[in-house]
Write a protein that holds these residues in place. Sequence first.
Motif, PDB file in Angstrom:
ATOM      1  N   PHE A 130       4.487   5.422  -5.551  1.00  0.00           N
ATOM      2  CA  PHE A 130       4.561   5.435  -7.009  1.00  0.00           C
ATOM      3  C   PHE A 130       3.479   6.324  -7.606  1.00  0.00           C
ATOM      4  O   PHE A 130       3.696   6.988  -8.623  1.00  0.00           O
ATOM      5  N   GLY A 131       2.309   6.345  -6.982  1.00  0.00           N
ATOM      6  CA  GLY A 131       1.239   7.218  -7.466  1.00  0.00           C
ATOM      7  C   GLY A 131       1.632   8.679  -7.346  1.00  0.00           C
ATOM      8  O   GLY A 131       1.420   9.473  -8.276  1.00  0.00           O
ATOM      9  N   LYS A 132       2.210   9.057  -6.210  1.00  0.00           N
ATOM     10  CA  LYS A 132       2.661  10.441  -6.028  1.00  0.00           C
ATOM     11  C   LYS A 132       3.758  10.797  -7.021  1.00  0.00           C
ATOM     12  O   LYS A 132       3.747  11.875  -7.614  1.00  0.00           O
ATOM     13  N   ARG A 133       4.708   9.881  -7.208  1.00  0.00           N
ATOM     14  CA  ARG A 133       5.775  10.133  -8.180  1.00  0.00           C
ATOM     15  C   ARG A 133       5.214  10.288  -9.576  1.00  0.00           C
ATOM     16  O   ARG A 133       5.633  11.167 -10.330  1.00  0.00           O
ATOM     17  N   GLY A 134       4.276   9.425  -9.932  1.00  0.00           N
ATOM     18  CA  GLY A 134       3.673   9.507 -11.262  1.00  0.00           C
ATOM     19  C   GLY A 134       2.943  10.812 -11.467  1.00  0.00           C
ATOM     20  O   GLY A 134       3.055  11.435 -12.531  1.00  0.00           O
ATOM     21  N   LEU A 135       2.193  11.248 -10.462  1.00  0.00           N
ATOM     22  CA  LEU A 135       1.489  12.523 -10.582  1.00  0.00           C
ATOM     23  C   LEU A 135       2.477  13.688 -10.667  1.00  0.00           C
ATOM     24  O   LEU A 135       2.250  14.634 -11.441  1.00  0.00           O
ATOM     25  N   ASN A 136       3.547  13.646  -9.894  1.00  0.00           N
ATOM     26  CA  ASN A 136       4.560  14.708  -9.968  1.00  0.00           C
ATOM     27  C   ASN A 136       5.218  14.748 -11.346  1.00  0.00           C
ATOM     28  O   ASN A 136       5.434  15.818 -11.906  1.00  0.00           O
ATOM     29  N   TYR A 141       0.833  -1.201   0.000  1.00  0.00           N
ATOM     30  CA  TYR A 141       0.000   0.000   0.000  1.00  0.00           C
ATOM     31  C   TYR A 141       0.871   1.255   0.000  1.00  0.00           C
ATOM     32  O   TYR A 141       0.623   2.198  -0.756  1.00  0.00           O
ATOM     33  N   GLU A 142       1.923   1.255   0.831  1.00  0.00           N
ATOM     34  CA  GLU A 142       2.830   2.400   0.874  1.00  0.00           C
ATOM     35  C   GLU A 142       3.554   2.585  -0.459  1.00  0.00           C
ATOM     36  O   GLU A 142       3.726   3.710  -0.930  1.00  0.00           O
ATOM     37  N   ALA A 143       3.963   1.483  -1.080  1.00  0.00           N
ATOM     38  CA  ALA A 143       4.640   1.575  -2.376  1.00  0.00           C
ATOM     39  C   ALA A 143       3.694   2.097  -3.448  1.00  0.00           C
ATOM     40  O   ALA A 143       4.093   2.906  -4.295  1.00  0.00           O
ATOM     41  N   ALA A 144       2.440   1.654  -3.425  1.00  0.00           N
ATOM     42  CA  ALA A 144       1.468   2.139  -4.408  1.00  0.00           C
ATOM     43  C   ALA A 144       1.247   3.643  -4.236  1.00  0.00           C
ATOM     44  O   ALA A 144       1.177   4.379  -5.225  1.00  0.00           O
TER      45      ALA A 144
END
Length: 128
Positions: free
Chosen positions: A86-92, A80-83
């Motif tokens: 990665f979601g935050k990185r992808g949005l950035n 869950y933490e990795a998702a």
Amino acid sequence: VRWMMYWIVFALFMATETFTDLLISWFPFYYEVKMAFVIWLLSPYTRGASLLYRRFLHPTLARKEKDIDSFLIRARERGYEAALSFGKRGLNLAATAAVQAATKSQGALAGRLRSFSMQDLRSLPEQG
């Protein structure tokens, strides 16, 4: 339950066979023995998978049940933490790419608009 036992035993067999295949595949009749073993596991008459599961795997899994459960809980939390990460990185990255594309296209648009400046329009010959 029978199919669950079969697939668990078969998965363990395939996992170990992946590594040991390189070492023992040169034995005579290796592939025939491997095929006979899989048929023995699968056969409803011999119930090989059930036998191996009940004798070896189930006692081992029962002893390690608490460890397995705690590992699964930790893996779920880390997943869950990795998702989220990665979601935050992808949005950035997407936001950065959008801003960069907008600034590059704005420069191109400004260059085109500059070509239609008032000085350029004055230099055109007047038509009556």
